[in-house]
Motif scaffolding. Structure first.
Motif, PDB file in Angstrom:
ATOM      1  N   UNK A  75       0.792  -0.957  -0.105  1.00 17.82           N
ATOM      2  CA  UNK A  75       0.226  -0.050  -0.080  1.00 17.82           C
ATOM      3  C   UNK A  75       0.893   1.243  -0.028  1.00 17.82           C
ATOM      4  N   UNK A  76       2.207   1.185   0.624  1.00 17.36           N
ATOM      5  CA  UNK A  76       2.875   2.327   0.714  1.00 17.36           C
ATOM      6  C   UNK A  76       3.581   2.387  -0.650  1.00 17.36           C
ATOM      7  N   UNK A  77       3.908   1.494  -1.551  1.00 19.03           N
ATOM      8  CA  UNK A  77       4.410   1.303  -2.708  1.00 19.03           C
ATOM      9  C   UNK A  77       3.352   2.144  -3.881  1.00 19.03           C
ATOM     10  N   UNK A 182      -2.618  -4.687  -5.932  1.00 26.66           N
ATOM     11  CA  UNK A 182      -3.111  -5.152  -4.463  1.00 26.66           C
ATOM     12  C   UNK A 182      -3.873  -6.397  -4.466  1.00 26.66           C
ATOM     13  N   UNK A 183      -4.545  -6.925  -5.476  1.00 24.18           N
ATOM     14  CA  UNK A 183      -5.393  -7.981  -5.488  1.00 24.18           C
ATOM     15  C   UNK A 183      -5.165  -8.980  -6.817  1.00 24.18           C
ATOM     16  N   UNK A 215       5.385 -11.270  -2.438  1.00 25.73           N
ATOM     17  CA  UNK A 215       4.719 -10.550  -3.206  1.00 25.73           C
ATOM     18  C   UNK A 215       3.775 -11.409  -4.409  1.00 25.73           C
ATOM     19  N   UNK A 216       4.631 -12.552  -4.695  1.00 21.74           N
ATOM     20  CA  UNK A 216       4.002 -13.552  -5.689  1.00 21.74           C
ATOM     21  C   UNK A 216       2.788 -14.492  -4.938  1.00 21.74           C
ATOM     22  N   UNK A 222      -3.730 -18.777  -9.195  1.00 19.64           N
ATOM     23  CA  UNK A 222      -4.192 -18.665 -10.519  1.00 19.64           C
ATOM     24  C   UNK A 222      -3.103 -19.287 -11.678  1.00 19.64           C
ATOM     25  N   UNK A 223      -1.856 -18.869 -11.231  1.00 20.18           N
ATOM     26  CA  UNK A 223      -0.827 -19.095 -12.102  1.00 20.18           C
ATOM     27  C   UNK A 223      -0.854 -20.759 -12.348  1.00 20.18           C
ATOM     28  N   UNK A 224      -0.988 -21.504 -11.132  1.00 19.68           N
ATOM     29  CA  UNK A 224      -1.025 -22.905 -11.271  1.00 19.68           C
ATOM     30  C   UNK A 224      -2.157 -23.708 -12.249  1.00 19.68           C
TER      31      UNK A 224
END
Length: 415
Positions: A75-77, A182-183, A215-216, A222-224
């Motif tokens: 969120x800060x990013x 964020x999502x 972060x991943x 979803x990637x799987x």
């Protein structure tokens, strides 16, 4: 050694800020004199830009030096990115408006003395419109452009492609930068599109994260779910080594890499780290080679070892290389290794530019010879993916996020 290159990366960061500060000074001086001559200057215009910059610096330092929970850090990013976007819109607005004021009043005394009321009103109206253009454009890039995903479809004719591989499709994507989202919901339309395309092979060319392996995590499920009969393959990018964690020890970086390696495997991707694999269709093989990050610019890391990876490729085998940085193809691959096709990313096309009716422009071309799309020299091809995510500037304008469907075709001389 996996600790080389960090100093160069941060030196580059400071150089970019020095360039932006130079533009800011030019915008402040030009904006003050140009807008003042048009009668558009207001006192708040003098303090608003340094105030936003001050908040941006505070958010930047907080993110670098304060240990925060990952959701708070993200969120800060996002806050820092929004402040940077606002600051950029303000200085560009001042610069454009100031230049307009200086050019339209060139050789004139202050407008109150020389301009009619109607002419002054027209110039002020046009000046105000020009000042607002950068903000409107960057606002679109923020609210819509960074999610304006597109599919690029190309055919590549390879001289030594085995007959069984004719028509094989590769889904290429790059620069996920999962920490910028964020999502995971934002990327679900992309995964649905990949599933609909039903590629034979999926290739990812680095930058899974911005800084931290965690972060991943929200995106792994979803990637799987993505499937490809010839497998899902990936390499590291410059953001994937833990090098951008301020003050991190060698042990901390190694821990981050191990965590990211685990997440990539959980997503079903096979990581090629300076190695090659042979893939087979109907008894005929090609080599898929993957290397660590290798950049011609010494401010980025050189962890890639193509010599070691190439030693695993049998002679006279059609080869495809996954390498994050396109300067690798330019300075080490091209003309030295008989690699038919190289897939890269890294540049993002700088996320801002114009691609219209065959004409292309982006500031990326001032930095990279090969910055987006398909390139060919002799019988060797390079494809530079524009990236799926974003970093730094939380916007895309004209250079939209992409996934690429590459269809392999046999060169006419091979038929």
């Amino acid at each position: 050694m996996l600790d080389s290159g960090v100093v160069f990366c941060y030196t580059d960061l400071y150089m970019r800020w020095a360039f932006l500060l130079g533009i800011w000074i030019l915008a402040e001086v030009g904006g003050y004199y140009g807008l003042r001559r048009l009668g558009l200057w207001r006192p708040w215009m003098g303090w608003i830009t340094p105030a936003v910059l001050g908040l941006l610096i505070v958010s930047f330092l907080a993110g670098r030096w304060i240990t925060l929970p990952l959701p708070t850090y993200k969120k800060l990013q996002l806050l820092g990115g929004g402040l940077f976007l606002l600051w950029l819109a303000l200085i560009l607005g001042k610069l454009v408006g100031g230049l307009w004021g200086l050019l339209t009043t060139l050789g004139q005394k202050p407008p109150t003395a020389d301009f009619s009321e109607g002419r002054r009103a027209t110039l002020q109206l046009l000046g105000g419109a020009l000042m607002s253009l950068p903000g409107v454009a960057l606002g679109y890039g923020y609210w819509r452009g960074r999610y304006r995903f597109r599919v690029e479809t190309i055919e590549v004719f390879l001289k030594d492609l085995p007959p069984a591989w004719e028509g094989t499709t590769i889904l290429h994507f790059s620069d996920l930068h999962s920490g910028s989202f964020l999502s995971p919901d934002a990327l679900r339309p992309v995964w649905a599109e990949i599933k609909a395309l039903r590629p034979d092979l999926i290739a990812f060319t680095g930058d899974w994260v911005n800084t931290f392996a965690g972060e991943l995590e929200p995106f792994v499920a979803d990637l799987a779910e993505l499937e490809a009969p010839l497998g899902k393959w990936a390499v590291w990018g410059n953001h994937d080594y833990g090098d951008y964690i301020m003050g991190a020890t060698r042990e901390r970086k190694a821990k981050e890499r191990a965590h990211l390696r685990h997440l990539v495997a959980a997503a079903g991707f096979h990581l090629l780290d300076n190695e090659a694999v042979l893939l087979e269709r109907d008894g005929e093989r090609i080599a898929l080679v993957g290397v660590g990050n290798w950049s011609h610019w010494r401010r980025f890391q050189r962890y890639g070892d193509l010599k070691a990876a190439w030693a695993q490729v049998p002679p006279d085998t059609c080869a495809i290389l996954l390498s994050h940085d396109p300067t690798h193809w330019e300075h080490e691959v091209q003309g030295n290794y008989p690699i038919a096709l190289t897939l890269s990313g890294h540049t993002h096309g700088l996320q801002v530019g114009v691609e219209w009716l065959g004409w292309r422009f982006s500031p990326a071309q001032w930095l990279f010879t090969y910055w987006a799309g398909l390139y060919r020299i002799g019988e060797q091809y390079l494809y530079v993916n524009r990236g799926l995510g974003y970093i730094g500037l939380p916007a895309r304008l004209g250079i939209w996020p992409e996934i690429t469907l590459i269809r392999l075709r046999r060169h006419l001389d091979s038929v």
